[in-house]
Design an enzyme around this catalytic site. Sequence first.
Site, mmCIF file in Angstrom:
data_model
loop_
_atom_site.group_PDB
_atom_site.id
_atom_site.type_symbol
_atom_site.label_atom_id
_atom_site.label_comp_id
_atom_site.label_asym_id
_atom_site.label_seq_id
_atom_site.Cartn_x
_atom_site.Cartn_y
_atom_site.Cartn_z
ATOM 1 N N GLU A 41 55.522 79.036 111.498
ATOM 2 C CA GLU A 41 55.266 78.777 112.868
ATOM 3 C C GLU A 41 55.311 80.176 113.508
ATOM 4 O OE1 GLU A 41 57.682 75.839 115.158
ATOM 5 O OE2 GLU A 41 56.604 76.785 117.131
ATOM 6 N N HIS A 43 53.496 82.916 115.831
ATOM 7 C CA HIS A 43 52.187 82.866 116.805
ATOM 8 C C HIS A 43 51.600 84.210 117.011
ATOM 9 C CE1 HIS A 43 53.229 78.770 117.524
ATOM 10 N NE2 HIS A 43 54.567 79.103 117.914
ATOM 11 N N HIS A 204 52.609 71.155 117.282
ATOM 12 C CA HIS A 204 53.414 72.074 118.118
ATOM 13 C C HIS A 204 53.376 71.570 119.493
ATOM 14 C CE1 HIS A 204 53.978 75.906 120.127
ATOM 15 N NE2 HIS A 204 54.479 75.977 119.126
ATOM 16 N N ASP A 331 59.192 80.783 114.572
ATOM 17 C CA ASP A 331 58.611 80.687 115.782
ATOM 18 C C ASP A 331 58.643 81.980 116.682
ATOM 19 O OD1 ASP A 331 57.663 79.671 118.128
ATOM 20 O OD2 ASP A 331 59.240 78.914 119.101
HETATM 21 CA CA CA Z 1 56.026 77.832 118.607
#
Ligand code: CA
Length: 370
Positions: A41, A43, A204, A331
């Site tokens: 995850e 980004h 998400h 994340d």
């Molecule tokens: Ca995220």
Amino acid sequence: MIFCARSVRIITKAVTRLLREKKRGLPLTERGINMKIITIEEHCADKRILDATAKYGAPSYLTELPEKVRGAYNSMRFTGEKLTDVDTVRFDFMREQKVDVQVLSYTTPVPDTVPAEDAVRICGEANDILAGIVKKYPDRFAAFATLPMAAPEEAARELERCVKEYGFVGALISGTWQGKFYDDPAFFPIFEKAAELDVPISWHPEFPDAKIQKHYYLSGNYPAAVGMQFATAGFGWHLDVGLHITRLVLSGIFDKLPNLKFISGHWGETIPSMLDRMDQIMRPQTTGLNKKISTYFHENIWYTPSGILSKIQLEYTVREFGADHVIWALDYPYVPFDTCSADFLLKANLTDEEKELIAHRNAERIFKLN
Ligand code: CA
């Protein structure tokens, strides 16, 4: 003499391996287990895509909220070089955190908030950009497609294009389409295509619908800034994703598409602790499903920490769903780490085999990365 030659071979092999791991920045262990780290995850953003989506203005979940709350939300939308710079900033982070491979995905604002005809074009461009990064560094990155959810048939075609042309490993879907949940039959072609291609859908969070935010979170007896966090990353948008996945389970999506796979972040987005209760109350004779609700959560869904390094949550998720259903995720770039996240996993109260599954083997199997 034979013993000596054999000893030298063993020592040489061990030293070579340690040197190779050191060079790659991998965590070393006294037992020498393979701790290649794949995180899923992670980004990114691109100014061209941000500009393309910005001209449509804020989506309804923002415009329907009071000005003060809207301002606070806009300040959350980080678009700095951590998201846009791959060659230096991202690699620095990966080196520090001993991450070998990131599965990239776009972040808020995702291009599915624009009208369907433009969403198709903008998502296509967004995916082309991600494909360029993966092509440049094929050993370090893979990618999730971003899909024009406003146009489900086109979204299914875009998923197929990304998987077949670019080797993308699935799709990441954020939130709802203007408050509409994806158990609506209109979105079925997307899931059908994911099952056909045998790629997972990663769920998400996004901003909950404005009505939900106002009713549950923003109306409380606490400051507006607290309400804003409560409605989103502090709690609300996680519950929203957990509910969304549960709605899809209840719609029978996994009876229709038994090999469909979902990925649920943040240790399952609040749902795992409610599975026993759901089984107790919503039984197959009422739901009409082939199996108990919890069975789908055990068989069809994989779980990630999304950067929440909780020892208890890790052990609980492994005991509940099995180490073969947990995949590592940080994340990036939203979670600050005081220590190395790879060392957290390395020191966890799990077997070496469980750690290897979570660190890389599950991702390699599900995303066919080898
Ligand atoms: Ca995220």
